[in-house]
Design a protein around this motif. Structure first.
Motif, PDB file in Angstrom:
ATOM      1  N   ALA A  61      86.076  28.021  77.057  1.00 13.43           N
ATOM      2  CA  ALA A  61      86.072  27.576  78.459  1.00 13.43           C
ATOM      3  C   ALA A  61      87.490  27.275  78.920  1.00 13.43           C
ATOM      4  O   ALA A  61      87.883  27.651  80.033  1.00 13.43           O
ATOM      5  CB  ALA A  61      85.170  26.357  78.619  1.00 13.43           C
ATOM      6  N   GLU A  62      88.264  26.610  78.072  1.00 15.73           N
ATOM      7  CA  GLU A  62      89.651  26.302  78.422  1.00 15.73           C
ATOM      8  C   GLU A  62      90.468  27.575  78.607  1.00 15.73           C
ATOM      9  O   GLU A  62      91.428  27.598  79.376  1.00 15.73           O
ATOM     10  CB  GLU A  62      90.281  25.409  77.359  1.00 15.73           C
ATOM     11  CG  GLU A  62      89.745  23.991  77.392  1.00 15.73           C
ATOM     12  CD  GLU A  62      90.209  23.145  76.224  1.00 15.73           C
ATOM     13  OE1 GLU A  62      90.997  23.636  75.384  1.00 15.73           O
ATOM     14  OE2 GLU A  62      89.782  21.979  76.145  1.00 15.73           O
ATOM     15  N   ALA A  63      90.087  28.642  77.909  1.00 15.87           N
ATOM     16  CA  ALA A  63      90.775  29.929  78.029  1.00 15.87           C
ATOM     17  C   ALA A  63      90.233  30.745  79.207  1.00 15.87           C
ATOM     18  O   ALA A  63      90.671  31.874  79.422  1.00 15.87           O
ATOM     19  CB  ALA A  63      90.631  30.718  76.729  1.00 15.87           C
ATOM     20  N   LYS A  65      87.122  31.862  79.572  1.00 19.52           N
ATOM     21  CA  LYS A  65      86.042  32.777  79.168  1.00 19.52           C
ATOM     22  C   LYS A  65      84.714  32.026  79.265  1.00 19.52           C
ATOM     23  O   LYS A  65      84.087  31.688  78.256  1.00 19.52           O
ATOM     24  CB  LYS A  65      86.298  33.283  77.759  1.00 19.52           C
ATOM     25  CG  LYS A  65      87.610  34.057  77.646  1.00 19.52           C
ATOM     26  CD  LYS A  65      87.887  34.486  76.228  1.00 19.52           C
ATOM     27  CE  LYS A  65      89.211  35.244  76.155  1.00 19.52           C
ATOM     28  NZ  LYS A  65      89.517  35.670  74.801  1.00 19.52           N
ATOM     29  N   LEU A  66      84.295  31.791  80.482  1.00 17.13           N
ATOM     30  CA  LEU A  66      83.153  30.906  80.725  1.00 17.13           C
ATOM     31  C   LEU A  66      81.825  31.482  80.241  1.00 17.13           C
ATOM     32  O   LEU A  66      80.995  30.742  79.694  1.00 17.13           O
ATOM     33  CB  LEU A  66      83.081  30.552  82.204  1.00 17.13           C
ATOM     34  CG  LEU A  66      84.321  29.851  82.780  1.00 17.13           C
ATOM     35  CD1 LEU A  66      84.094  29.499  84.244  1.00 17.13           C
ATOM     36  CD2 LEU A  66      84.693  28.627  81.978  1.00 17.13           C
ATOM     37  N   GLU A  67      81.581  32.747  80.447  1.00 15.18           N
ATOM     38  CA  GLU A  67      80.306  33.338  80.008  1.00 15.18           C
ATOM     39  C   GLU A  67      80.196  33.317  78.483  1.00 15.18           C
ATOM     40  O   GLU A  67      79.131  33.010  77.939  1.00 15.18           O
ATOM     41  CB  GLU A  67      80.140  34.755  80.556  1.00 15.18           C
ATOM     42  CG  GLU A  67      79.906  34.817  82.063  1.00 15.18           C
ATOM     43  CD  GLU A  67      78.635  34.101  82.523  1.00 15.18           C
ATOM     44  OE1 GLU A  67      77.639  34.035  81.770  1.00 15.18           O
ATOM     45  OE2 GLU A  67      78.644  33.607  83.664  1.00 15.18           O
ATOM     46  N   GLU A  68      81.290  33.627  77.797  1.00 16.24           N
ATOM     47  CA  GLU A  68      81.285  33.573  76.331  1.00 16.24           C
ATOM     48  C   GLU A  68      81.082  32.132  75.862  1.00 16.24           C
ATOM     49  O   GLU A  68      80.361  31.876  74.889  1.00 16.24           O
ATOM     50  CB  GLU A  68      82.591  34.131  75.763  1.00 16.24           C
ATOM     51  CG  GLU A  68      82.769  35.620  75.966  1.00 16.24           C
ATOM     52  CD  GLU A  68      84.144  36.086  75.499  1.00 16.24           C
ATOM     53  OE1 GLU A  68      84.544  35.736  74.370  1.00 16.24           O
ATOM     54  OE2 GLU A  68      84.804  36.802  76.279  1.00 16.24           O
ATOM     55  N   ALA A  69      81.718  31.216  76.566  1.00 20.14           N
ATOM     56  CA  ALA A  69      81.575  29.803  76.233  1.00 20.14           C
ATOM     57  C   ALA A  69      80.128  29.354  76.400  1.00 20.14           C
ATOM     58  O   ALA A  69      79.587  28.639  75.551  1.00 20.14           O
ATOM     59  CB  ALA A  69      82.495  28.958  77.109  1.00 20.14           C
ATOM     60  N   LEU A  70      79.499  29.808  77.483  1.00 17.33           N
ATOM     61  CA  LEU A  70      78.102  29.439  77.738  1.00 17.33           C
ATOM     62  C   LEU A  70      77.189  29.967  76.633  1.00 17.33           C
ATOM     63  O   LEU A  70      76.272  29.262  76.200  1.00 17.33           O
ATOM     64  CB  LEU A  70      77.651  29.947  79.110  1.00 17.33           C
ATOM     65  CG  LEU A  70      76.232  29.564  79.525  1.00 17.33           C
ATOM     66  CD1 LEU A  70      76.037  28.053  79.522  1.00 17.33           C
ATOM     67  CD2 LEU A  70      75.917  30.149  80.905  1.00 17.33           C
ATOM     68  N   ASP A  71      77.460  31.153  76.162  1.00 18.74           N
ATOM     69  CA  ASP A  71      76.671  31.714  75.070  1.00 18.74           C
ATOM     70  C   ASP A  71      76.745  30.805  73.839  1.00 18.74           C
ATOM     71  O   ASP A  71      75.724  30.512  73.210  1.00 18.74           O
ATOM     72  CB  ASP A  71      77.161  33.128  74.734  1.00 18.74           C
ATOM     73  CG  ASP A  71      76.307  33.789  73.660  1.00 18.74           C
ATOM     74  OD1 ASP A  71      75.061  33.784  73.811  1.00 18.74           O
ATOM     75  OD2 ASP A  71      76.885  34.286  72.672  1.00 18.74           O
ATOM     76  N   LEU A  72      77.943  30.345  73.500  1.00 13.98           N
ATOM     77  CA  LEU A  72      78.094  29.446  72.344  1.00 13.98           C
ATOM     78  C   LEU A  72      77.441  28.083  72.596  1.00 13.98           C
ATOM     79  O   LEU A  72      76.824  27.510  71.691  1.00 13.98           O
ATOM     80  CB  LEU A  72      79.568  29.271  71.983  1.00 13.98           C
ATOM     81  CG  LEU A  72      80.244  30.481  71.355  1.00 13.98           C
ATOM     82  CD1 LEU A  72      81.706  30.186  71.051  1.00 13.98           C
ATOM     83  CD2 LEU A  72      79.528  30.924  70.085  1.00 13.98           C
ATOM     84  N   MET A  73      77.561  27.576  73.811  1.00 12.42           N
ATOM     85  CA  MET A  73      76.938  26.287  74.138  1.00 12.42           C
ATOM     86  C   MET A  73      75.412  26.386  74.061  1.00 12.42           C
ATOM     87  O   MET A  73      74.753  25.450  73.598  1.00 12.42           O
ATOM     88  CB  MET A  73      77.357  25.820  75.535  1.00 12.42           C
ATOM     89  CG  MET A  73      78.818  25.500  75.667  1.00 12.42           C
ATOM     90  SD  MET A  73      79.279  24.045  74.713  1.00 12.42           S
ATOM     91  CE  MET A  73      80.932  23.823  75.285  1.00 12.42           C
ATOM     92  N   ASN A  74      74.869  27.509  74.486  1.00 11.48           N
ATOM     93  CA  ASN A  74      73.423  27.719  74.366  1.00 11.48           C
ATOM     94  C   ASN A  74      73.009  27.703  72.897  1.00 11.48           C
ATOM     95  O   ASN A  74      71.991  27.107  72.538  1.00 11.48           O
ATOM     96  CB  ASN A  74      73.009  29.046  75.014  1.00 11.48           C
ATOM     97  CG  ASN A  74      73.077  28.994  76.523  1.00 11.48           C
ATOM     98  OD1 ASN A  74      73.031  27.936  77.136  1.00 11.48           O
ATOM     99  ND2 ASN A  74      73.213  30.160  77.134  1.00 11.48           N
ATOM    100  N   LYS A  75      73.797  28.357  72.059  1.00 10.71           N
ATOM    101  CA  LYS A  75      73.503  28.369  70.621  1.00 10.71           C
ATOM    102  C   LYS A  75      73.627  26.974  70.015  1.00 10.71           C
ATOM    103  O   LYS A  75      72.862  26.612  69.112  1.00 10.71           O
ATOM    104  CB  LYS A  75      74.424  29.352  69.902  1.00 10.71           C
ATOM    105  CG  LYS A  75      74.112  30.800  70.233  1.00 10.71           C
ATOM    106  CD  LYS A  75      75.078  31.755  69.569  1.00 10.71           C
ATOM    107  CE  LYS A  75      74.743  33.198  69.969  1.00 10.71           C
ATOM    108  NZ  LYS A  75      75.730  34.157  69.458  1.00 10.71           N
ATOM    109  N   ALA A  76      74.570  26.174  70.513  1.00 14.65           N
ATOM    110  CA  ALA A  76      74.737  24.802  70.019  1.00 14.65           C
ATOM    111  C   ALA A  76      73.490  23.970  70.327  1.00 14.65           C
ATOM    112  O   ALA A  76      73.023  23.196  69.489  1.00 14.65           O
ATOM    113  CB  ALA A  76      75.976  24.158  70.637  1.00 14.65           C
ATOM    114  N   VAL A  77      72.940  24.153  71.526  1.00 13.17           N
ATOM    115  CA  VAL A  77      71.719  23.432  71.908  1.00 13.17           C
ATOM    116  C   VAL A  77      70.542  23.934  71.073  1.00 13.17           C
ATOM    117  O   VAL A  77      69.734  23.133  70.584  1.00 13.17           O
ATOM    118  CB  VAL A  77      71.445  23.587  73.421  1.00 13.17           C
ATOM    119  CG1 VAL A  77      70.050  23.096  73.781  1.00 13.17           C
ATOM    120  CG2 VAL A  77      72.502  22.834  74.224  1.00 13.17           C
TER     121      VAL A  77
END
Length: 187
Positions: A61-63, A65-77
């Motif tokens: 997200a800081e870089a 790359k919001l969509e990629e970040a969202l994919d990882l956040m979804n996996k974290a949940v």
């Protein structure tokens, strides 16, 4: 003025708050968050994976790359659906993506998971909810969220409660006018 160099940082902050009617002491002296009880998450592989995914998501997200970040956040949940911090992290990203309704849903879930607890995760969820409520124009509901978060130890929430208090702003403005009037008289 002689002697100003001997003032403590807190004294300087008080003076700045006097001469700036919109400032509060909390704006210029941040004593940091103070949480009475913090959650100690289990050290299971699932929790470790969730934390790692959230961290990598934040870096993406800081870089930008919001969509990629969202994919990882979804996996974290998905890795730990009972981990309130994962919902907080994803909600913050969703706010950045201007997906406020989805962010609010995650915050409500984080608050359900932390009901009755005095944790950092709860305070963060309350702060984010307060910000979203203010954005929607629901100032009274926002003030309620910030007040609870402030009681949990959030310095950000304490600042928001003061900022949203119309009497505090009026007092700061009046004090500033008095101080300016006194300095004009002395000249």
């Amino acid at each position: 003025m002689a002697g100003l160099e001997n003032l403590s940082e807190r004294d300087r902050a008080v003076l700045r708050s006097i001469f700036d009617p919109t400032a509060t002491i909390g704006d210029v002296v941040d004593e940091g968050d103070k949480f009475q009880e913090d959650e100690s998450e289990p050290s299971t592989p699932a929790y470790k994976e969730s934390k790692s995914l959230s961290l990598r998501g934040m870096q993406l997200a800081e870089a930008g790359k919001l969509e990629e970040a969202l994919d990882l956040m979804n996996k974290a949940v998905e890795a730990t659906p009972e981990r309130a911090a994962a919902y907080n992290d994803r909600a913050q990203l969703l706010r950045l993506m201007l997906k406020d309704s989805e962010a609010m849903s995650d915050l409500e879930r984080a608050l359900q998971l932390t009901e009755g607890k005095r944790t950092r995760a709860r305070a963060l969820a309350l702060c984010q909810r307060g910000v979203l409520l203010r954005k929607r124009g629901s100032d009274e509901d926002a003030r309620t969220s910030f007040t609870e978060a402030a009681k949990l130890g959030s310095s950000f929430a304490k600042k928001q409660v003061v900022e949203m208090n119309p009497y505090a702003a009026l007092c700061n403005q009046m004090l500033s006018q008095i101080m300016k009037g006194e300095s004009e008289i002395k000249l």
